[in-house]
Design a protein around this motif. Structure first.
Motif, PDB file in Angstrom:
ATOM      1  N   HIS A  44       0.962  -1.253  -0.054  1.00  0.00           N
ATOM      2  CA  HIS A  44       0.007   0.067   0.046  1.00  0.00           C
ATOM      3  C   HIS A  44       0.777   1.288  -0.134  1.00  0.00           C
ATOM      4  O   HIS A  44       0.253   2.369   0.263  1.00  0.00           O
ATOM      5  CB  HIS A  44      -1.064  -0.007   1.309  1.00  0.00           C
ATOM      6  N   GLY A  47       1.154   3.879  -4.087  1.00  0.00           N
ATOM      7  CA  GLY A  47       0.699   5.130  -4.290  1.00  0.00           C
ATOM      8  C   GLY A  47       1.213   6.384  -3.620  1.00  0.00           C
ATOM      9  O   GLY A  47       1.543   7.176  -4.313  1.00  0.00           O
ATOM     10  N   SER A  48       1.849   6.209  -2.435  1.00  0.00           N
ATOM     11  CA  SER A  48       2.456   7.247  -1.735  1.00  0.00           C
ATOM     12  C   SER A  48       3.931   7.373  -2.463  1.00  0.00           C
ATOM     13  O   SER A  48       4.561   8.586  -2.616  1.00  0.00           O
ATOM     14  CB  SER A  48       2.590   7.197  -0.472  1.00  0.00           C
ATOM     15  N   LEU A 107       3.712   3.401 -10.739  1.00  0.00           N
ATOM     16  CA  LEU A 107       2.220   3.405 -11.011  1.00  0.00           C
ATOM     17  C   LEU A 107       1.877   2.205 -11.770  1.00  0.00           C
ATOM     18  O   LEU A 107       0.657   1.830 -11.251  1.00  0.00           O
ATOM     19  CB  LEU A 107       2.227   4.739 -12.171  1.00  0.00           C
ATOM     20  N   HIS A 110       1.266   0.053  -8.619  1.00  0.00           N
ATOM     21  CA  HIS A 110       0.117   0.555  -8.154  1.00  0.00           C
ATOM     22  C   HIS A 110      -1.053   0.020  -8.563  1.00  0.00           C
ATOM     23  O   HIS A 110      -2.031  -0.438  -7.899  1.00  0.00           O
ATOM     24  CB  HIS A 110       0.224   2.183  -7.766  1.00  0.00           C
ATOM     25  N   ARG A 113      -1.546  -3.440  -7.767  1.00  0.00           N
ATOM     26  CA  ARG A 113      -2.043  -3.776  -6.360  1.00  0.00           C
ATOM     27  C   ARG A 113      -3.601  -3.612  -6.439  1.00  0.00           C
ATOM     28  O   ARG A 113      -4.081  -4.354  -5.966  1.00  0.00           O
ATOM     29  CB  ARG A 113      -1.196  -2.929  -5.700  1.00  0.00           C
ATOM     30  N   THR A 114      -3.878  -2.453  -6.728  1.00  0.00           N
ATOM     31  CA  THR A 114      -5.504  -1.950  -6.702  1.00  0.00           C
ATOM     32  C   THR A 114      -6.326  -2.964  -7.509  1.00  0.00           C
ATOM     33  O   THR A 114      -7.392  -3.248  -7.082  1.00  0.00           O
ATOM     34  CB  THR A 114      -5.623  -0.425  -7.129  1.00  0.00           C
ATOM     35  N   ARG A 124     -15.509   2.879  -5.191  1.00  0.00           N
ATOM     36  CA  ARG A 124     -14.129   3.768  -5.446  1.00  0.00           C
ATOM     37  C   ARG A 124     -14.039   3.641  -7.026  1.00  0.00           C
ATOM     38  O   ARG A 124     -12.876   3.748  -7.531  1.00  0.00           O
ATOM     39  CB  ARG A 124     -13.086   3.089  -4.738  1.00  0.00           C
ATOM     40  N   GLY A 131      -7.496   7.683 -11.497  1.00  0.00           N
ATOM     41  CA  GLY A 131      -6.280   7.076 -11.701  1.00  0.00           C
ATOM     42  C   GLY A 131      -6.000   6.757 -13.162  1.00  0.00           C
ATOM     43  O   GLY A 131      -4.517   6.935 -13.500  1.00  0.00           O
ATOM     44  N   HIS A 212      -7.782  12.640  -6.662  1.00  0.00           N
ATOM     45  CA  HIS A 212      -7.560  11.163  -6.639  1.00  0.00           C
ATOM     46  C   HIS A 212      -7.556  10.842  -4.771  1.00  0.00           C
ATOM     47  O   HIS A 212      -7.953  10.113  -4.173  1.00  0.00           O
ATOM     48  CB  HIS A 212      -6.304  10.769  -7.259  1.00  0.00           C
ATOM     49  N   MET A 216      -9.541   9.140  -1.955  1.00  0.00           N
ATOM     50  CA  MET A 216      -9.249   8.011  -1.406  1.00  0.00           C
ATOM     51  C   MET A 216      -9.137   7.917   0.214  1.00  0.00           C
ATOM     52  O   MET A 216      -9.695   7.390   1.083  1.00  0.00           O
ATOM     53  CB  MET A 216      -7.708   7.715  -1.674  1.00  0.00           C
ATOM     54  N   LEU A 221      -9.364   3.414   2.827  1.00  0.00           N
ATOM     55  CA  LEU A 221      -8.720   2.338   1.877  1.00  0.00           C
ATOM     56  C   LEU A 221      -9.886   1.078   1.766  1.00  0.00           C
ATOM     57  O   LEU A 221     -10.363   0.906   2.989  1.00  0.00           O
ATOM     58  CB  LEU A 221      -7.404   1.722   2.359  1.00  0.00           C
ATOM     59  N   ALA A 222      -9.730   0.530   0.562  1.00  0.00           N
ATOM     60  CA  ALA A 222     -10.637  -0.688   0.740  1.00  0.00           C
ATOM     61  C   ALA A 222     -10.337  -1.815   1.548  1.00  0.00           C
ATOM     62  O   ALA A 222      -9.202  -2.052   1.958  1.00  0.00           O
ATOM     63  CB  ALA A 222     -10.754  -1.267  -0.713  1.00  0.00           C
TER      64      ALA A 222
HETATM   65  C1  HEM Z   1       0.271  10.299 -10.135  1.00  0.00           C
HETATM   66  C2  HEM Z   1      -0.570   9.029  -9.914  1.00  0.00           C
HETATM   67  C3  HEM Z   1      -0.969   8.564  -8.780  1.00  0.00           C
HETATM   68  C4  HEM Z   1      -0.932   8.810  -7.433  1.00  0.00           C
HETATM   69  C5  HEM Z   1      -0.081  10.030  -6.909  1.00  0.00           C
HETATM   70  C6  HEM Z   1      -1.831   8.113  -6.603  1.00  0.00           C
HETATM   71  C7  HEM Z   1      -1.729   8.035  -5.072  1.00  0.00           C
HETATM   72  C8  HEM Z   1      -2.448   7.078  -4.428  1.00  0.00           C
HETATM   73  C9  HEM Z   1      -2.399   6.810  -2.923  1.00  0.00           C
HETATM   74  C10 HEM Z   1      -1.349   7.682  -2.051  1.00  0.00           C
HETATM   75  C11 HEM Z   1      -3.345   6.048  -2.655  1.00  0.00           C
HETATM   76  C12 HEM Z   1      -3.611   5.340  -1.262  1.00  0.00           C
HETATM   77  C13 HEM Z   1      -2.490   4.450  -0.773  1.00  0.00           C
HETATM   78  C14 HEM Z   1      -2.372   3.270  -1.860  1.00  0.00           C
HETATM   79  O1  HEM Z   1      -3.369   2.770  -2.238  1.00  0.00           O
HETATM   80  O2  HEM Z   1      -1.392   2.883  -2.386  1.00  0.00           O
HETATM   81  C15 HEM Z   1      -4.193   5.691  -3.872  1.00  0.00           C
HETATM   82  C16 HEM Z   1      -5.135   4.746  -3.649  1.00  0.00           C
HETATM   83  C17 HEM Z   1      -5.711   4.634  -4.874  1.00  0.00           C
HETATM   84  N1  HEM Z   1      -5.393   4.740  -6.295  1.00  0.00           N
HETATM   85 FE1  HEM Z   1      -3.857   5.832  -6.819  1.00  0.00          FE
HETATM   86  N2  HEM Z   1      -2.267   7.209  -7.525  1.00  0.00           N
HETATM   87  C18 HEM Z   1      -2.125   7.418  -8.568  1.00  0.00           C
HETATM   88  C19 HEM Z   1      -2.639   6.841  -9.826  1.00  0.00           C
HETATM   89  C20 HEM Z   1      -3.208   5.669  -9.800  1.00  0.00           C
HETATM   90  C21 HEM Z   1      -3.866   4.945 -11.248  1.00  0.00           C
HETATM   91  C22 HEM Z   1      -3.094   4.882 -12.251  1.00  0.00           C
HETATM   92  C23 HEM Z   1      -4.976   4.123 -10.552  1.00  0.00           C
HETATM   93  C24 HEM Z   1      -5.445   2.977 -11.566  1.00  0.00           C
HETATM   94  C25 HEM Z   1      -5.522   3.016 -12.554  1.00  0.00           C
HETATM   95  C26 HEM Z   1      -4.930   4.391  -9.073  1.00  0.00           C
HETATM   96  C27 HEM Z   1      -5.995   3.966  -8.527  1.00  0.00           C
HETATM   97  C28 HEM Z   1      -6.362   3.951  -7.294  1.00  0.00           C
HETATM   98  C29 HEM Z   1      -7.382   3.261  -6.320  1.00  0.00           C
HETATM   99  C30 HEM Z   1      -8.581   2.398  -6.825  1.00  0.00           C
HETATM  100  C31 HEM Z   1      -7.090   3.518  -5.071  1.00  0.00           C
HETATM  101  C32 HEM Z   1      -7.657   2.960  -3.705  1.00  0.00           C
HETATM  102  C33 HEM Z   1      -6.967   1.956  -3.368  1.00  0.00           C
HETATM  103  C34 HEM Z   1      -7.784   1.421  -1.883  1.00  0.00           C
HETATM  104  O3  HEM Z   1      -8.940   1.816  -1.550  1.00  0.00           O
HETATM  105  O4  HEM Z   1      -7.010   0.229  -1.486  1.00  0.00           O
HETATM  106  N3  HEM Z   1      -4.224   5.224  -8.810  1.00  0.00           N
HETATM  107  N4  HEM Z   1      -3.587   6.274  -4.808  1.00  0.00           N
END
Ligand code: HEM
Length: 384
Positions: A44, A47-48, A107, A110, A113-114, A124, A131, A212, A216, A221-222
């Protein structure tokens, strides 16, 4: 110590007379205290880490802008100056270049993982859609930045990229002229790519990232419970966001920064030759993250290829609305996981085929010539 405490008290009182400090403190404390589901792990932090790398791109990008000049006459020379003469220029440029590659890798991890934990499902869906748009914007960052050093590879790589855009049915020729600002890559193209790279995309990415993150944080988080049966984490098994998860993030940020600095020192960014519009180099390839798409297009006639290649990104964008299975655990989603893993494997294979295509390579002492489609043939050299 008491000086610091007095200063903090003074600043707090001063701000308190001007802003609703109690509300702000309550909001910060609520965010910091938010519990995370018990399955939250090192995975997890992808994302960060993407957020950390975005910060790295912004800071190093601003520093590079101090010396960079976006004209065909001075672009290459200014990058050469940054790499050889400006104080720590080579280091800043290395951090920016390696940072862009690592950000795309992060990415992809990430997204994987999601996807594997089905975090894209209700409620979500929008977080996922934003994303996917973010991913597209980050790849466009890479594509526009690639031209800026004005080298042979960047010039001809961009020529190929814009030709691909130009062959899209109906809108292609217009899109190509809009990108190029003419019929071929020129100073017009450079200034357009520069504006998109340093002004348009940073705002788009910062805005989308903010939405985003707010989504979140608001939804939390899910968990691994099925859709509609999510239990808000509470009790002893939950992980507090502060300090536990934040500490984990600080550890990965520090390790990552050390890895990045090591890569910059041990694998410095070469500049190569200056762009020459009159000399076409042999076998020019786009960047690795565009390579699978580029290779995919080779297997279909032009029009059909582009129609077929718009389908996979569209399926990814609409995934939360197409996958109606409420389960989140991988073993209860065999079809979706199988299709997803096969798509990931196919993308990797296309990238490998693209990398080797039109090259001769020695494998276990035998020489092979890889054709346009990435298929190996024993080369005459091996027969000797
Ligand atoms: C600059 C790009 C991005 C940043 C900075 C970012 C950042 C984050 C962060 C910090 C989280 C929470 C921690 C984690 O789950 O790792 C998160 C959650 C999430 N991200 Fe991203 N993300 C980016 C791109 C994306 C992309 C490309 C996707 C999917 C196509 C995506 C889908 C999701 C989803 C579905 C969650 C919810 C996760 C959960 O609830 O467990 N993100 N994102």
């Amino acid at each position: 110590m008491s000086v610091t405490r007095n200063l903090v008290t003074f600043v707090r009182r001063w701000l308190g007379e001007r802003l609703p400090m109690d509300d702000i403190e309550h909001f910060v404390a609520k965010q910091a205290g938010k519990p995370l589901p018990p399955h939250v792990s090192w995975f997890h932090t992808f994302g960060s880490l993407s957020l950390f790398l975005l910060g790295n791109q912004i800071v190093t990008g601003i520093l590079l802008m101090v010396y960079y000049r976006p004209t065909p006459e001075r672009a290459y020379e200014s990058v050469h100056f940054i790499s050889t003469k400006a104080a720590f220029g080579w280091f800043i440029r290395g951090l920016h270049a390696w940072g862009s590659t690592l950000m795309i890798i992060m990415l992809l991890l990430h997204v994987a993982r999601t996807f594997l934990m089905a975090a894209y499902k209700k409620p979500r869906e929008l977080t996922w859609v934003i994303g996917v748009l973010l991913f597209g914007a980050v790849v466009t960052f890479g594509f526009t930045g690639y031209l800026l050093p004005w080298t042979q590879v960047s010039y001809w790589g961009t020529t190929i990229g814009t030709e691909v855009a130009g062959s899209v049915p109906l809108v292609g020729p217009f899109a190509k002229r809009l990108l190029l600002g003419g019929d071929a890559v020129s100073g017009e193209t450079l200034s357009r790519f520069y504006v998109v790279h340093v002004i348009v995309l940073p705002w788009v990415v910062v805005f989308l990232t903010a939405v985003h993150i707010v989504l979140m944080r608001t939804q939390g988080l899910a968990t691994m419970d099925p859709v509609g049966k999510e239990v808000i984490p509470e009790g002893k098994s939950v992980i507090p966001f502060w300090p536990h998860h934040v500490l984990k993030e600080m550890v990965v940020f520090s390790v990552f920064l050390a890895i990045m600095a090591t890569m910059v020192i041990l694998l410095p960014q070469e500049l190569g030759a200056k762009a020459d519009p009159l000399v076409t180099p042999a076998a020019i390839k786009p960047e690795w993250y565009i390579l699978p798409g580029y290779q995919f297009l080779k297997y279909f006639p032009k029009m059909l290829g582009l129609a077929v290649s718009t389908i996979p990104p569209l399926l990814v964008l609409l995934l939360p609305f197409l996958d109606r299975n409420p389960e989140r655990r991988a073993r209860k989603r065999p079809v979706c996981i199988t299709v997803g893993v096969m798509a990931m494997a196919a993308t990797v294979l296309l990238g490998i085929a693209g990398h080797f295509s039109e090259r001769s390579v020695r494998i276990f002492g035998r020489a092979y010539q890889f054709d346009h489609f990435g298929i190996p043939h024993r080369s005459p050299e091996a027969a000797r």
